[in-house]
Design a protein around this motif. Structure first.
Motif, PDB file in Angstrom:
ATOM      1  N   LYS A 126       4.529   7.654  -8.123  1.00 20.84           N
ATOM      2  CA  LYS A 126       5.327   8.629  -7.363  1.00 20.84           C
ATOM      3  C   LYS A 126       6.375   9.288  -8.253  1.00 20.84           C
ATOM      4  O   LYS A 126       6.624  10.486  -8.153  1.00 20.84           O
ATOM      5  CB  LYS A 126       5.997   7.955  -6.170  1.00 20.84           C
ATOM      6  N   PHE A 127       7.016   8.509  -9.123  1.00 17.30           N
ATOM      7  CA  PHE A 127       8.005   9.065 -10.048  1.00 17.30           C
ATOM      8  C   PHE A 127       7.364  10.094 -10.959  1.00 17.30           C
ATOM      9  O   PHE A 127       7.913  11.176 -11.195  1.00 17.30           O
ATOM     10  CB  PHE A 127       8.662   7.954 -10.871  1.00 17.30           C
ATOM     11  N   ASN A 128       6.188   9.771 -11.487  1.00 16.81           N
ATOM     12  CA  ASN A 128       5.491  10.693 -12.381  1.00 16.81           C
ATOM     13  C   ASN A 128       5.106  11.986 -11.671  1.00 16.81           C
ATOM     14  O   ASN A 128       5.256  13.080 -12.222  1.00 16.81           O
ATOM     15  CB  ASN A 128       4.255  10.031 -12.990  1.00 16.81           C
ATOM     16  N   GLU A 129       4.615  11.878 -10.448  1.00 16.06           N
ATOM     17  CA  GLU A 129       4.271  13.073  -9.675  1.00 16.06           C
ATOM     18  C   GLU A 129       5.502  13.930  -9.416  1.00 16.06           C
ATOM     19  O   GLU A 129       5.462  15.155  -9.545  1.00 16.06           O
ATOM     20  CB  GLU A 129       3.615  12.669  -8.349  1.00 16.06           C
ATOM     21  N   VAL A 169       1.409 -12.475  -4.264  1.00 19.62           N
ATOM     22  CA  VAL A 169       1.469 -12.528  -5.726  1.00 19.62           C
ATOM     23  C   VAL A 169       1.178 -11.137  -6.310  1.00 19.62           C
ATOM     24  O   VAL A 169       1.808 -10.711  -7.278  1.00 19.62           O
ATOM     25  CB  VAL A 169       0.491 -13.591  -6.274  1.00 19.62           C
ATOM     26  N   GLN A 170       0.236 -10.404  -5.718  1.00 17.93           N
ATOM     27  CA  GLN A 170      -0.140  -9.083  -6.218  1.00 17.93           C
ATOM     28  C   GLN A 170       0.867  -7.998  -5.836  1.00 17.93           C
ATOM     29  O   GLN A 170       0.945  -6.961  -6.488  1.00 17.93           O
ATOM     30  CB  GLN A 170      -1.514  -8.673  -5.663  1.00 17.93           C
ATOM     31  N   ARG A 171       1.644  -8.216  -4.792  1.00 16.27           N
ATOM     32  CA  ARG A 171       2.522  -7.193  -4.230  1.00 16.27           C
ATOM     33  C   ARG A 171       3.515  -6.579  -5.219  1.00 16.27           C
ATOM     34  O   ARG A 171       3.596  -5.348  -5.312  1.00 16.27           O
ATOM     35  CB  ARG A 171       3.246  -7.768  -3.021  1.00 16.27           C
ATOM     36  N   PRO A 172       4.292  -7.365  -5.974  1.00 15.93           N
ATOM     37  CA  PRO A 172       5.272  -6.733  -6.864  1.00 15.93           C
ATOM     38  C   PRO A 172       4.646  -5.777  -7.887  1.00 15.93           C
ATOM     39  O   PRO A 172       5.154  -4.670  -8.106  1.00 15.93           O
ATOM     40  CB  PRO A 172       5.952  -7.914  -7.565  1.00 15.93           C
ATOM     41  N   LYS A 173       3.540  -6.170  -8.492  1.00 14.36           N
ATOM     42  CA  LYS A 173       2.889  -5.319  -9.489  1.00 14.36           C
ATOM     43  C   LYS A 173       2.340  -4.053  -8.840  1.00 14.36           C
ATOM     44  O   LYS A 173       2.460  -2.961  -9.398  1.00 14.36           O
ATOM     45  CB  LYS A 173       1.777  -6.099 -10.187  1.00 14.36           C
ATOM     46  N   ARG A 174       1.752  -4.182  -7.656  1.00 13.65           N
ATOM     47  CA  ARG A 174       1.219  -3.013  -6.954  1.00 13.65           C
ATOM     48  C   ARG A 174       2.334  -2.057  -6.543  1.00 13.65           C
ATOM     49  O   ARG A 174       2.199  -0.841  -6.695  1.00 13.65           O
ATOM     50  CB  ARG A 174       0.414  -3.444  -5.730  1.00 13.65           C
ATOM     51  N   LEU A 175       3.426  -2.599  -6.020  1.00 13.13           N
ATOM     52  CA  LEU A 175       4.532  -1.738  -5.603  1.00 13.13           C
ATOM     53  C   LEU A 175       5.163  -1.036  -6.802  1.00 13.13           C
ATOM     54  O   LEU A 175       5.568   0.128  -6.702  1.00 13.13           O
ATOM     55  CB  LEU A 175       5.575  -2.539  -4.827  1.00 13.13           C
ATOM     56  N   LYS A 176       5.232  -1.722  -7.924  1.00 12.14           N
ATOM     57  CA  LYS A 176       5.767  -1.104  -9.135  1.00 12.14           C
ATOM     58  C   LYS A 176       4.852   0.033  -9.594  1.00 12.14           C
ATOM     59  O   LYS A 176       5.329   1.116  -9.965  1.00 12.14           O
ATOM     60  CB  LYS A 176       5.926  -2.141 -10.249  1.00 12.14           C
ATOM     61  N   ALA A 177       3.547  -0.188  -9.581  1.00 12.30           N
ATOM     62  CA  ALA A 177       2.596   0.857  -9.983  1.00 12.30           C
ATOM     63  C   ALA A 177       2.674   2.058  -9.041  1.00 12.30           C
ATOM     64  O   ALA A 177       2.613   3.212  -9.485  1.00 12.30           O
ATOM     65  CB  ALA A 177       1.180   0.296 -10.018  1.00 12.30           C
ATOM     66  N   ILE A 178       2.838   1.811  -7.748  1.00  3.62           N
ATOM     67  CA  ILE A 178       2.974   2.900  -6.777  1.00  3.62           C
ATOM     68  C   ILE A 178       4.250   3.690  -7.049  1.00  3.62           C
ATOM     69  O   ILE A 178       4.251   4.922  -7.043  1.00  3.62           O
ATOM     70  CB  ILE A 178       2.951   2.346  -5.342  1.00  3.62           C
ATOM     71  N   ALA A 179       5.351   2.979  -7.310  1.00  5.54           N
ATOM     72  CA  ALA A 179       6.630   3.650  -7.587  1.00  5.54           C
ATOM     73  C   ALA A 179       6.551   4.485  -8.864  1.00  5.54           C
ATOM     74  O   ALA A 179       7.055   5.617  -8.912  1.00  5.54           O
ATOM     75  CB  ALA A 179       7.750   2.616  -7.695  1.00  5.54           C
ATOM     76  N   HIS A 215       0.847  -1.187   0.000  1.00  7.46           N
ATOM     77  CA  HIS A 215       0.000   0.000   0.000  1.00  7.46           C
ATOM     78  C   HIS A 215       0.881   1.236   0.000  1.00  7.46           C
ATOM     79  O   HIS A 215       2.046   1.191   0.390  1.00  7.46           O
ATOM     80  CB  HIS A 215      -0.898   0.016   1.243  1.00  7.46           C
ATOM     81  N   ASP A 216       0.318   2.342  -0.376  1.00  4.72           N
ATOM     82  CA  ASP A 216       1.003   3.633  -0.339  1.00  4.72           C
ATOM     83  C   ASP A 216       0.371   4.442   0.792  1.00  4.72           C
ATOM     84  O   ASP A 216      -0.468   5.308   0.559  1.00  4.72           O
ATOM     85  CB  ASP A 216       0.859   4.341  -1.689  1.00  4.72           C
ATOM     86  N   ARG A 217       0.773   4.141   2.023  1.00  3.23           N
ATOM     87  CA  ARG A 217       0.203   4.784   3.197  1.00  3.23           C
ATOM     88  C   ARG A 217       1.316   5.284   4.106  1.00  3.23           C
ATOM     89  O   ARG A 217       2.414   4.744   4.103  1.00  3.23           O
ATOM     90  CB  ARG A 217      -0.658   3.791   3.981  1.00  3.23           C
ATOM     91  N   GLY A 218       0.967   6.256   4.911  1.00  5.25           N
ATOM     92  CA  GLY A 218       1.892   6.742   5.920  1.00  5.25           C
ATOM     93  C   GLY A 218       1.924   5.791   7.106  1.00  5.25           C
ATOM     94  O   GLY A 218       1.310   4.717   7.101  1.00  5.25           O
TER      95      GLY A 218
END
Length: 185
Positions: A147-150, A134-144, A64-67
């Motif tokens: 963040k890079f785009n922002e 199984v979902q974690r790598p794809k989700r973390l990549k999408a989050i990264a 997740h992308d949470r504080g």
């Protein structure tokens, strides 16, 4: 005989047959609705026993992308509460099944129900953890990537708008329009 080769009697028979099938379907649906309406609590308990541990286990590890507070409260505590709710629901279901099957002849049906519910909940939470991993790598990549785009937009002076036609302004105030996006592979 009608102009398209079918007799009026055949058309009437087809209409009556269709009506009979529809009536049967509606009656069947009404019967299911009545039975479901009487057992809505049981169905909700069954769904909670199956879905809550799975969702809780998946939520613990899927990324997740949470504080820090979001991680503590939403990721950890909420997921553990879902697993505990599933354990409670499974215990009640198992206890009910044991009481029905054994006619109350067991000395400690609650302990047996709790053991069965614990095993069921552990299996479902474990399945959720596997799916989350199984979902974690794809989700973390999408989050990264997000963040890079922002960061890229901010560092280069791009500002977003809420419009559909003009979606961004560059650092010199030039209006820009976002045209397309591509999926992350």
């Amino acid at each position: 005989m009608s102009s398209n080769g079918r007799s009026k009697l055949a058309l009437v028979a087809a209409g009556i047959g269709g009506t009979a099938v529809a009536g049967f379907g509606f009656a069947f649906g009404r019967d299911i609705y009545k039975k479901t309406k009487k057992n809505v609590e049981l169905i909700a308990l069954l769904l909670a026993a199956v879905i809550c541990p799975f969702i809780g286990g998946r939520g613990l590890v899927r990324g997740h992308d949470r504080g820090i507070f979001g991680t503590i409260f939403l990721t950890v505590l909420a997921s553990l509460l879902l697993i505990a709710a599933g354990l409670c629901a499974a215990t009640l279901l198992m206890l009910g099944v044991l009481m029905l099957v054994t006619d109350g002849k067991l000395d400690s049906p609650f302990l047996l129900a709790l053991l069965g519910a614990f095993v069921l909940t552990a299996l479902l939470a474990g399945m959720g953890i596997v799916v989350g991993l199984v979902q974690r790598p794809k989700r973390l990549k999408a989050i990264a990537v997000g963040k890079f785009n922002e960061r890229f937009l901010e560092e280069n002076g791009f500002r977003e708008t809420d419009g559909d036609d003009i979606t961004h302004y560059d650092d010199s105030g030039q209006a820009l329009r976002f045209l397309e996006a591509h999926q992350i592979v």
